[in-house]
Design a protein around this motif. Structure first.
Motif, PDB file in Angstrom:
ATOM      1  N   ILE A 183      11.547   4.920 -11.188  1.00 43.88           N
ATOM      2  CA  ILE A 183      12.707   5.583 -10.590  1.00 43.88           C
ATOM      3  C   ILE A 183      13.558   4.508  -9.934  1.00 43.88           C
ATOM      4  CG2 ILE A 183      13.534   7.243  -8.889  1.00 43.88           C
ATOM      5  CD1 ILE A 183      10.864   8.732  -9.229  1.00 43.88           C
ATOM      6  N   HIS A 184      14.855   4.477 -10.277  1.00 41.55           N
ATOM      7  CA  HIS A 184      15.790   3.507  -9.711  1.00 41.55           C
ATOM      8  C   HIS A 184      16.911   4.253  -8.993  1.00 41.55           C
ATOM      9  CE1 HIS A 184      14.070   0.147 -11.996  1.00 41.55           C
ATOM     10  NE2 HIS A 184      13.850   1.063 -12.923  1.00 41.55           N
ATOM     11  N   HIS A 185      17.217   3.844  -7.776  1.00 42.81           N
ATOM     12  CA  HIS A 185      18.336   4.428  -7.041  1.00 42.81           C
ATOM     13  C   HIS A 185      19.637   3.840  -7.596  1.00 42.81           C
ATOM     14  CE1 HIS A 185      15.889   6.521  -4.073  1.00 42.81           C
ATOM     15  NE2 HIS A 185      15.056   5.505  -4.235  1.00 42.81           N
ATOM     16  N   LEU A 186      20.592   4.709  -7.897  1.00 45.15           N
ATOM     17  CA  LEU A 186      21.878   4.292  -8.446  1.00 45.15           C
ATOM     18  C   LEU A 186      22.965   4.421  -7.391  1.00 45.15           C
ATOM     19  CD1 LEU A 186      21.804   6.239 -11.842  1.00 45.15           C
ATOM     20  CD2 LEU A 186      21.354   3.804 -11.496  1.00 45.15           C
ATOM     21  N   LYS A 187      23.891   3.456  -7.383  1.00 45.27           N
ATOM     22  CA  LYS A 187      25.058   3.515  -6.506  1.00 45.27           C
ATOM     23  C   LYS A 187      26.230   2.861  -7.236  1.00 45.27           C
ATOM     24  CE  LYS A 187      23.973  -0.742  -3.999  1.00 45.27           C
ATOM     25  NZ  LYS A 187      23.282  -1.321  -5.125  1.00 45.27           N
ATOM     26  N   ALA A 188      27.430   3.091  -6.724  1.00 42.24           N
ATOM     27  CA  ALA A 188      28.631   2.524  -7.349  1.00 42.24           C
ATOM     28  C   ALA A 188      28.480   1.020  -7.521  1.00 42.24           C
ATOM     29  CB  ALA A 188      29.856   2.840  -6.504  1.00 42.24           C
ATOM     30  N   GLY A 189      28.827   0.542  -8.723  1.00 39.87           N
ATOM     31  CA  GLY A 189      28.726  -0.878  -9.045  1.00 39.87           C
ATOM     32  C   GLY A 189      27.472  -1.260  -9.798  1.00 39.87           C
ATOM     33  N   ASP A 190      26.453  -0.400  -9.782  1.00 40.08           N
ATOM     34  CA  ASP A 190      25.203  -0.708 -10.504  1.00 40.08           C
ATOM     35  C   ASP A 190      25.424  -0.635 -12.011  1.00 40.08           C
ATOM     36  OD1 ASP A 190      23.866  -0.983  -8.124  1.00 40.08           O
ATOM     37  OD2 ASP A 190      22.762   0.908  -8.274  1.00 40.08           O
ATOM     38  N   THR A 191      24.739  -1.512 -12.737  1.00 37.78           N
ATOM     39  CA  THR A 191      24.768  -1.524 -14.194  1.00 37.78           C
ATOM     40  C   THR A 191      23.333  -1.581 -14.703  1.00 37.78           C
ATOM     41  OG1 THR A 191      26.876  -2.693 -14.217  1.00 37.78           O
ATOM     42  CG2 THR A 191      25.585  -2.767 -16.238  1.00 37.78           C
ATOM     43  N   TYR A 192      23.024  -0.741 -15.678  1.00 40.20           N
ATOM     44  CA  TYR A 192      21.701  -0.744 -16.305  1.00 40.20           C
ATOM     45  C   TYR A 192      21.880  -0.822 -17.806  1.00 40.20           C
ATOM     46  CZ  TYR A 192      19.254   0.334 -12.013  1.00 40.20           C
ATOM     47  OH  TYR A 192      18.730   0.256 -10.763  1.00 40.20           O
ATOM     48  N   ALA A 193      21.035  -1.575 -18.472  1.00 41.10           N
ATOM     49  CA  ALA A 193      21.025  -1.672 -19.927  1.00 41.10           C
ATOM     50  C   ALA A 193      19.630  -1.283 -20.396  1.00 41.10           C
ATOM     51  CB  ALA A 193      21.372  -3.084 -20.370  1.00 41.10           C
ATOM     52  N   LEU A 194      19.553  -0.231 -21.182  1.00 42.70           N
ATOM     53  CA  LEU A 194      18.269   0.288 -21.653  1.00 42.70           C
ATOM     54  C   LEU A 194      18.095  -0.006 -23.131  1.00 42.70           C
ATOM     55  CD1 LEU A 194      18.446   3.819 -20.014  1.00 42.70           C
ATOM     56  CD2 LEU A 194      17.526   1.717 -19.036  1.00 42.70           C
ATOM     57  N   THR A 195      16.885  -0.344 -23.516  1.00 41.41           N
ATOM     58  CA  THR A 195      16.600  -0.512 -24.935  1.00 41.41           C
ATOM     59  C   THR A 195      16.468   0.862 -25.582  1.00 41.41           C
ATOM     60  OG1 THR A 195      14.232  -0.655 -24.497  1.00 41.41           O
ATOM     61  CG2 THR A 195      15.448  -2.733 -24.626  1.00 41.41           C
ATOM     62  N   ILE A 196      16.729   0.906 -26.872  1.00 42.31           N
ATOM     63  CA  ILE A 196      16.598   2.142 -27.617  1.00 42.31           C
ATOM     64  C   ILE A 196      15.129   2.576 -27.573  1.00 42.31           C
ATOM     65  CG2 ILE A 196      16.836   3.141 -29.938  1.00 42.31           C
ATOM     66  CD1 ILE A 196      19.478   2.451 -28.316  1.00 42.31           C
ATOM     67  N   GLY A 197      14.921   3.885 -27.434  1.00 39.71           N
ATOM     68  CA  GLY A 197      13.562   4.403 -27.348  1.00 39.71           C
ATOM     69  C   GLY A 197      13.054   4.527 -25.922  1.00 39.71           C
ATOM     70  N   THR A 198      13.879   4.203 -24.918  1.00 35.76           N
ATOM     71  CA  THR A 198      13.489   4.368 -23.519  1.00 35.76           C
ATOM     72  C   THR A 198      13.875   5.771 -23.068  1.00 35.76           C
ATOM     73  OG1 THR A 198      13.851   2.024 -23.040  1.00 35.76           O
ATOM     74  CG2 THR A 198      13.814   3.527 -21.159  1.00 35.76           C
ATOM     75  N   LEU A 199      12.905   6.548 -22.629  1.00 36.90           N
ATOM     76  CA  LEU A 199      13.172   7.881 -22.098  1.00 36.90           C
ATOM     77  C   LEU A 199      13.931   7.712 -20.791  1.00 36.90           C
ATOM     78  CD1 LEU A 199      12.552  10.935 -22.513  1.00 36.90           C
ATOM     79  CD2 LEU A 199      10.622  10.590 -20.953  1.00 36.90           C
ATOM     80  N   HIS A 200      15.032   8.448 -20.621  1.00 36.35           N
ATOM     81  CA  HIS A 200      15.829   8.294 -19.406  1.00 36.35           C
ATOM     82  C   HIS A 200      16.557   9.582 -19.047  1.00 36.35           C
ATOM     83  CE1 HIS A 200      18.488   7.265 -22.778  1.00 36.35           C
ATOM     84  NE2 HIS A 200      19.501   7.684 -22.032  1.00 36.35           N
ATOM     85  N   SER A 201      16.878   9.685 -17.765  1.00 36.88           N
ATOM     86  CA  SER A 201      17.705  10.776 -17.259  1.00 36.88           C
ATOM     87  C   SER A 201      18.281  10.348 -15.919  1.00 36.88           C
ATOM     88  CB  SER A 201      16.901  12.072 -17.106  1.00 36.88           C
ATOM     89  OG  SER A 201      15.891  11.920 -16.133  1.00 36.88           O
ATOM     90  N   ILE A 202      19.442  10.905 -15.608  1.00 32.77           N
ATOM     91  CA  ILE A 202      20.075  10.660 -14.316  1.00 32.77           C
ATOM     92  C   ILE A 202      20.048  11.966 -13.538  1.00 32.77           C
ATOM     93  CG2 ILE A 202      22.224  10.050 -13.130  1.00 32.77           C
ATOM     94  CD1 ILE A 202      22.910   8.290 -15.572  1.00 32.77           C
ATOM     95  N   GLU A 203      19.720  11.848 -12.258  1.00 36.78           N
ATOM     96  CA  GLU A 203      19.610  13.010 -11.382  1.00 36.78           C
ATOM     97  C   GLU A 203      20.441  12.753 -10.130  1.00 36.78           C
ATOM     98  OE1 GLU A 203      16.040  14.647  -8.583  1.00 36.78           O
ATOM     99  OE2 GLU A 203      15.511  14.059 -10.619  1.00 36.78           O
ATOM    100  N   THR A 204      21.136  13.778  -9.672  1.00 39.57           N
ATOM    101  CA  THR A 204      21.897  13.646  -8.429  1.00 39.57           C
ATOM    102  C   THR A 204      21.208  14.411  -7.312  1.00 39.57           C
ATOM    103  OG1 THR A 204      23.289  15.535  -8.985  1.00 39.57           O
ATOM    104  CG2 THR A 204      24.116  13.347  -9.600  1.00 39.57           C
ATOM    105  N   GLN A 205      21.561  14.035  -6.098  1.00 39.97           N
ATOM    106  CA  GLN A 205      21.044  14.748  -4.928  1.00 39.97           C
ATOM    107  C   GLN A 205      22.236  15.413  -4.239  1.00 39.97           C
ATOM    108  OE1 GLN A 205      18.772  11.389  -3.398  1.00 39.97           O
ATOM    109  NE2 GLN A 205      16.948  12.193  -4.363  1.00 39.97           N
TER     110      GLN A 205
END
Length: 117
Positions: free
Chosen positions: A59-81
């Motif tokens: 689990i990674h906390h996201l904030k403005a300015g963050d950049t993530y690069a995921l390889t294909i086949g990585t399960l992912h989702s974004i959740e807000t609070q």
């Protein structure tokens, strides 16, 4: 940009208290997220034999300015609070098409089983 086709840029907003359904992609090389505003959580996991591998969960906390690069086949989702999040995504054009058949090469968003059978 890549032998499997060009990539596209898409901006999207996820409202407060909302979670994407965990998913992964089979085509392309990379899936890039750039957070433009807001905050949230990025949930990641590896896929093993078609299901999420709970031992690889991150689990990674996201904030403005963050950049993530995921390889294909990585399960992912974004959740807000409490806040929404606005994200720019750079990925192959088939990236957001739904998979109806695992052999279908024209679509590329897969929703795996999250629990082992």
């Amino acid at each position: 940009m890549h032998r499997q086709g060009d990539y596209e840029l898409v901006a999207f907003e996820i409202p407060p208290h909302t979670a994407q359904k965990p998913h992964y992609h089979r085509h392309g090389i990379i899936d890039i997220f750039i957070v433009q505003e807001g905050d949230g959580l990025l949930r990641l996991s590896k896929i093993r034999d078609g299901v999420a591998d709970a031992s690889s969960s991150e689990i990674h906390h996201l904030k403005a300015g963050d950049t993530y690069a995921l390889t294909i086949g990585t399960l992912h989702s974004i959740e807000t609070q409490d806040n929404s999040i606005v994200v720019i995504n750079i990925a192959q054009p088939t990236h957001s098409a739904y998979v109806c058949n695992s052999a279908d090469k024209a679509t590329d968003i897969v929703f795996p089983s999250l629990n082992k059978p």
